[in-house]
Design an enzyme around this catalytic site. Structure first.
Site, PDB file in Angstrom:
ATOM      1  N   ASP A  13     104.777  28.050   8.674  1.00 45.42           N
ATOM      2  CA  ASP A  13     104.206  26.964   7.858  1.00 45.42           C
ATOM      3  C   ASP A  13     104.583  25.579   8.390  1.00 45.42           C
ATOM      4  O   ASP A  13     104.627  24.612   7.623  1.00 45.42           O
ATOM      5  CB  ASP A  13     104.667  27.078   6.391  1.00 45.42           C
ATOM      6  CG  ASP A  13     104.426  28.458   5.808  1.00 45.42           C
ATOM      7  OD1 ASP A  13     103.296  28.944   5.933  1.00 45.42           O
ATOM      8  OD2 ASP A  13     105.376  29.047   5.252  1.00 45.42           O
ATOM      9  N   LYS A  16     101.222  24.186  12.535  1.00 46.11           N
ATOM     10  CA  LYS A  16     100.718  24.445  13.885  1.00 46.11           C
ATOM     11  C   LYS A  16      99.203  24.288  13.974  1.00 46.11           C
ATOM     12  O   LYS A  16      98.684  23.885  15.013  1.00 46.11           O
ATOM     13  CB  LYS A  16     101.124  25.860  14.312  1.00 46.11           C
ATOM     14  CG  LYS A  16     102.627  26.063  14.419  1.00 46.11           C
ATOM     15  CD  LYS A  16     102.982  27.485  14.787  1.00 46.11           C
ATOM     16  CE  LYS A  16     102.668  28.486  13.715  1.00 46.11           C
ATOM     17  NZ  LYS A  16     103.458  28.310  12.476  1.00 46.11           N
ATOM     18  N   GLY A  40      98.469  31.437   8.042  1.00 48.14           N
ATOM     19  CA  GLY A  40      97.483  30.512   7.498  1.00 48.14           C
ATOM     20  C   GLY A  40      97.640  29.158   8.155  1.00 48.14           C
ATOM     21  O   GLY A  40      98.590  28.438   7.876  1.00 48.14           O
ATOM     22  N   HIS A  41      96.745  28.830   9.080  1.00 43.81           N
ATOM     23  CA  HIS A  41      96.820  27.565   9.795  1.00 43.81           C
ATOM     24  C   HIS A  41      95.848  26.573   9.168  1.00 43.81           C
ATOM     25  O   HIS A  41      94.631  26.741   9.247  1.00 43.81           O
ATOM     26  CB  HIS A  41      96.510  27.770  11.283  1.00 43.81           C
ATOM     27  CG  HIS A  41      97.583  28.529  12.008  1.00 43.81           C
ATOM     28  ND1 HIS A  41      97.526  28.806  13.354  1.00 43.81           N
ATOM     29  CD2 HIS A  41      98.760  29.049  11.568  1.00 43.81           C
ATOM     30  CE1 HIS A  41      98.609  29.476  13.695  1.00 43.81           C
ATOM     31  NE2 HIS A  41      99.364  29.634  12.630  1.00 43.81           N
ATOM     32  N   GLN A 224     103.219  32.310  12.455  1.00 43.69           N
ATOM     33  CA  GLN A 224     104.537  32.369  11.815  1.00 43.69           C
ATOM     34  C   GLN A 224     105.522  31.426  12.529  1.00 43.69           C
ATOM     35  O   GLN A 224     105.107  30.380  13.019  1.00 43.69           O
ATOM     36  CB  GLN A 224     105.059  33.809  11.762  1.00 43.69           C
ATOM     37  CG  GLN A 224     104.357  34.707  10.768  1.00 43.69           C
ATOM     38  CD  GLN A 224     103.194  35.446  11.353  1.00 43.69           C
ATOM     39  OE1 GLN A 224     103.182  35.839  12.500  1.00 43.69           O
ATOM     40  NE2 GLN A 224     102.167  35.635  10.560  1.00 43.69           N
TER      41      GLN A 224
END
Length: 423
Positions: A13, A16, A40-41, A224
């Site tokens: 988180d 990125k 989740g980007h 991650q």
């Protein structure tokens, strides 16, 4: 050309997605090398925001090739939902995304196994997102997995049925009740597999090396964070893949000598989702203020993230194992207006002072803090380094000195424009 890598240096988180979106303008190829839809980007540009789970973050760049590598585990149903949402924005996703044949597939029964495993752990649960990631990687290493390339083979259905039977036999031992309609999920999955087959399938090891040989720079995007690495993270509270730089080699089929820059992304503070050690965690009003200011809720799960001050020993550890060449600081603007900003410069572990991350995740770790004077004003309005408050510059300078790597990029807000690339 070389393959440059972007990876998270904390517990995920870090932001990125935004950075890959910003850097993608320099790279004609963006590739995901590990992880699955538990990632989740988040990307925001103008009035548009989007959360990517499986598709590389370069998909919004018109001229970029996006590769899903062999180190990824892919859920056809989640992949289709994500791609159709991107297509609804007018993005020709099929023209921009290629999928490695060696990419492993997440089956509906993998999700059931994930839920059963987590339930069996009780109070010792890992904090899984229940997306089937761990069981899919377990089948991969156990030599039972199904891969995207198997979809092109005549014997796919037989392979699928064999693996499904193994999963159901294991679930019977748990006496676990399915949290969803397995038959319905399976029927949908089979339809979504056909959608996946409408994308170009590639032999990623040949494709990436050919692109590099042809002078095409590749940006490898990690999911991650380094402290969740299956080998070097806070085991067993980790993910199921290699989140360090080495994962880019195994996930894309490139040799270590082809790695160029390694961009390490970190927040100006720390967050963590799920269980596991977090030495600088703030379980007070300050921690809640960080959570609210930083909108620290999981992009995939919506779960509130644990928050805390920046952890230098953990940051140095992550830099070391991946050979980070350039640091990228995210969400610095979240710290605007704090009277004091704290940084953990070391640990006291079982009474002994150290700057090393302990092997024992259950060790008694007390952070040793260094305090910095906070800064006034709105970092999000700064467009030049000269505009930055002196107190913030001092904070950045200390991090560079403590870690031994320069901070090349400062993210001062969610938008692309709120990104300061330092001279």
């Amino acid at each position: 050309m070389t393959l440059d890598v972007v990876l998270g240096l904390q517990w995920g988180d870090e932001g990125k997605g935004k950075i890959v979106d910003v850097l993608a303008a320099r790279y004609p190829v963006v590739a995901r090398f590990q992880g699955g839809p538990n990632a989740g980007h988040s990307i925001q540009f103008g009035n548009t925001s989007f959360v990517l789970h499986s598709v590389p973050s370069g998909v919004f760049r018109a001229d970029a090739i996006n590769i899903i590598g062999s180190g990824v585990v892919l859920d056809p149903t989640i992949f289709r939902q994500e791609c159709e949402a991107i297509e609804a924005l007018g993005i020709p996703v099929r023209e921009r995304v290629r999928i490695a044949r060696r990419t492993h597939l997440i089956l509906p029964t993998h999700k059931l196994l994930d839920a059963a495993d987590e339930a069996a752990l009780g109070k010792g649960k890992i904090g899984s997102t229940l997306k089937g990631i761990g069981p899919a990687y377990s089948d991969k290493t156990g030599r039972n997995g199904l891969r995207v390339g198997d979809l092109e083979q005549a014997g796919f259905q037989a392979k699928y049925d064999t693996l499904k039977r193994k999963h159901l036999a294991r679930l019977a031992q748990y006496r676990f009740e399915a949290p969803f309609d397995l038959a319905g999920a399976e029927a949908r999955w089979m339809e979504d597999v056909q959608y996946l087959l409408s994308f170009p399938l590639i032999d990623v090891e040949y494709e990436t090396n050919a692109l590099l040989d042809a002078g095409q720079a590749i940006l490898a995007e990690g999911a991650q964070g380094s402290m969740l690495d299956v080998d070097f993270g806070s085991y067993p509270f980790v993910t199921s893949s290699s989140t360090a730089c080495a994962g880019a080699c195994t996930g894309l089929g490139v040799a270590p000598g082809r790695i160029g820059k390694v961009y390490g992304v970190f927040k100006a503070y720390c967050t963590r989702v799920g269980s596991g050690p977090f030495p600088t965690e703030l379980s007070d009003a300050t921690g809640e203020e960080l959570r609210q200011r930083g909108h620290e809720f999981g992009a995939t799960t919506g779960r509130p993230r644990r928050t805390g001050w920046l952890d230098i020993p953990a940051l140095k550890f992550a830099v070391m194992i991946s050979g980070v060449t350039d640091l990228i600081m995210m969400k610095a603007d979240v710290l605007d207006g704090f009277d004091t900003v704290r940084v953990a410069c070391g640990y006291r572990v079982d009474g002994q002072l150290t700057d090393r991350v302990p092997y024992d995740v259950y060790a008694d770790v007390e952070p040793v803090y260094k305090d910095f004077k906070g800064w006034e004003g709105d970092l999000g309005q700064c467009r030049r380094e000269e505009d930055l408050p002196e107190e913030f510059k001092a904070y950045v300078a200390y991090i560079e000195q403590a870690v031994g790597v320069p901070v090349r990029i400062l993210s001062l807000g969610p938008d692309r424009a709120q990104t300061l690339i330092r001279k």
